[in-house]
Design an enzyme around this catalytic site. Sequence first.
Site, PDB file in Angstrom:
ATOM      1  N   GLU A 103       9.694   8.354   2.016  1.00  0.00           N
ATOM      2  CA  GLU A 103      10.891   8.528   2.751  1.00  0.00           C
ATOM      3  C   GLU A 103      12.360   8.394   2.103  1.00  0.00           C
ATOM      4  O   GLU A 103      13.094   8.987   2.106  1.00  0.00           O
ATOM      5  CB  GLU A 103      10.757   7.615   3.830  1.00  0.00           C
ATOM      6  CG  GLU A 103       9.725   7.850   4.814  1.00  0.00           C
ATOM      7  CD  GLU A 103       9.250   9.364   5.465  1.00  0.00           C
ATOM      8  OE1 GLU A 103      10.555   9.818   5.564  1.00  0.00           O
ATOM      9  OE2 GLU A 103       8.418   9.766   5.578  1.00  0.00           O
ATOM     10  N   TYR A 104      12.263   7.395   0.976  1.00  0.00           N
ATOM     11  CA  TYR A 104      13.409   7.206   0.134  1.00  0.00           C
ATOM     12  C   TYR A 104      13.697   8.453  -0.761  1.00  0.00           C
ATOM     13  O   TYR A 104      14.704   8.880  -0.908  1.00  0.00           O
ATOM     14  CB  TYR A 104      13.250   6.036  -0.524  1.00  0.00           C
ATOM     15  CG  TYR A 104      14.335   5.641  -1.624  1.00  0.00           C
ATOM     16  CD1 TYR A 104      15.651   5.698  -1.400  1.00  0.00           C
ATOM     17  CD2 TYR A 104      14.018   5.852  -3.008  1.00  0.00           C
ATOM     18  CE1 TYR A 104      16.588   5.532  -2.402  1.00  0.00           C
ATOM     19  CE2 TYR A 104      14.764   5.865  -3.841  1.00  0.00           C
ATOM     20  CZ  TYR A 104      16.127   5.686  -3.556  1.00  0.00           C
ATOM     21  OH  TYR A 104      17.085   5.535  -4.675  1.00  0.00           O
ATOM     22  N   HIS A 127       4.524  -1.138   6.178  1.00  0.00           N
ATOM     23  CA  HIS A 127       3.903   0.287   6.622  1.00  0.00           C
ATOM     24  C   HIS A 127       2.743   1.004   5.664  1.00  0.00           C
ATOM     25  O   HIS A 127       1.883   1.235   6.183  1.00  0.00           O
ATOM     26  CB  HIS A 127       5.018   1.252   6.367  1.00  0.00           C
ATOM     27  CG  HIS A 127       4.890   2.602   7.177  1.00  0.00           C
ATOM     28  ND1 HIS A 127       4.235   3.626   6.108  1.00  0.00           N
ATOM     29  CD2 HIS A 127       4.882   3.050   8.269  1.00  0.00           C
ATOM     30  CE1 HIS A 127       4.001   4.754   7.124  1.00  0.00           C
ATOM     31  NE2 HIS A 127       4.383   4.389   8.254  1.00  0.00           N
ATOM     32  N   GLU A 139      -1.141   1.243   6.113  1.00  0.00           N
ATOM     33  CA  GLU A 139      -1.607   2.459   5.684  1.00  0.00           C
ATOM     34  C   GLU A 139      -1.779   2.519   4.265  1.00  0.00           C
ATOM     35  O   GLU A 139      -2.238   3.533   3.702  1.00  0.00           O
ATOM     36  CB  GLU A 139      -0.441   3.640   6.015  1.00  0.00           C
ATOM     37  CG  GLU A 139      -0.303   3.816   7.360  1.00  0.00           C
ATOM     38  CD  GLU A 139       0.544   5.233   7.927  1.00  0.00           C
ATOM     39  OE1 GLU A 139       1.074   5.546   6.658  1.00  0.00           O
ATOM     40  OE2 GLU A 139       0.527   5.528   8.978  1.00  0.00           O
ATOM     41  N   LEU A 159      11.614  -2.174   8.904  1.00  0.00           N
ATOM     42  CA  LEU A 159      12.977  -2.427   9.670  1.00  0.00           C
ATOM     43  C   LEU A 159      13.103  -2.512  11.174  1.00  0.00           C
ATOM     44  O   LEU A 159      13.768  -3.425  11.595  1.00  0.00           O
ATOM     45  CB  LEU A 159      13.900  -1.071   9.177  1.00  0.00           C
ATOM     46  CG  LEU A 159      15.371  -0.874   9.680  1.00  0.00           C
ATOM     47  CD1 LEU A 159      16.016  -2.010   8.948  1.00  0.00           C
ATOM     48  CD2 LEU A 159      16.061   0.437   9.253  1.00  0.00           C
TER      49      LEU A 159
END
Length: 260
Positions: free
Chosen positions: A89-90, A145, A173, A200
Amino acid sequence: MKPALIAVSFGTSYPETRKKTIGAVEEKLAEKYPELDVFRAFTSNKVIKKIKEQENVTVLTVEQQMKKLITEGYKEIYIQPLHIIPGIEYSKALHQAMRYKNQLELVKVGKPLLSSIEDYQKVVAWLKTMAADLDENEALVLMGHGSQHSAFTVYACLDHMLLEKPIFICAVESYPEISLLIERLKKSRYKKIKLYPLMLVAGDHATNDMASDEEDSWKSQLEQAGFTVEAHLRGMGEFQEIQQQFCEHAAAMMEGSTND
């Protein structure tokens, strides 16, 4: 015109935790940098779609937000990720932002929460304060996550740094898995587990995969293994220590060199 600062996160479709976490960090950034206009972006198209359907609220992706700000006349744009690890995602946020570097006078992208040894040490110190009032038979278990990205090693590294403490890190995951932790806990003195998200927000994973009464939730698996479990739906973004760390990352980004 002021420079713009985009606070970008994965996002969440849970309004209450969104306000307490993402919204709280954005407010801290706006308070710390009044010379900047602060905007929001999410990297999850699924979350964006769900918010639109449920709340009729439009949240932009980084790419959409960059286009909008350029159209409005912004010349300098900073992007501070609110991601925990430098994972997929980053990377998505970074690549979307840097596509527009030739259309702006300045573009800079900050680092996610866990990006340096100093970052790890600060998070370890914060976790130790959370564990300070535990009884001898109690332990903290935190749900990260996970990532298919090489950054999955973040969780194992953090867990290793806490080996001498009643604090354990797993990922929903990827590695380390909850099943491995349960075997470790069975050999320990711990009888009561306090569950927290190492995320977060306390969104879908925390609510369903961690804290629910579903058979395969972490709470249920730990209870089936004989432990007493107390689940806390409190995302990392609610804690002032984490909010401050994101502000420090934003400062380092603005003071540092431009991203390549």
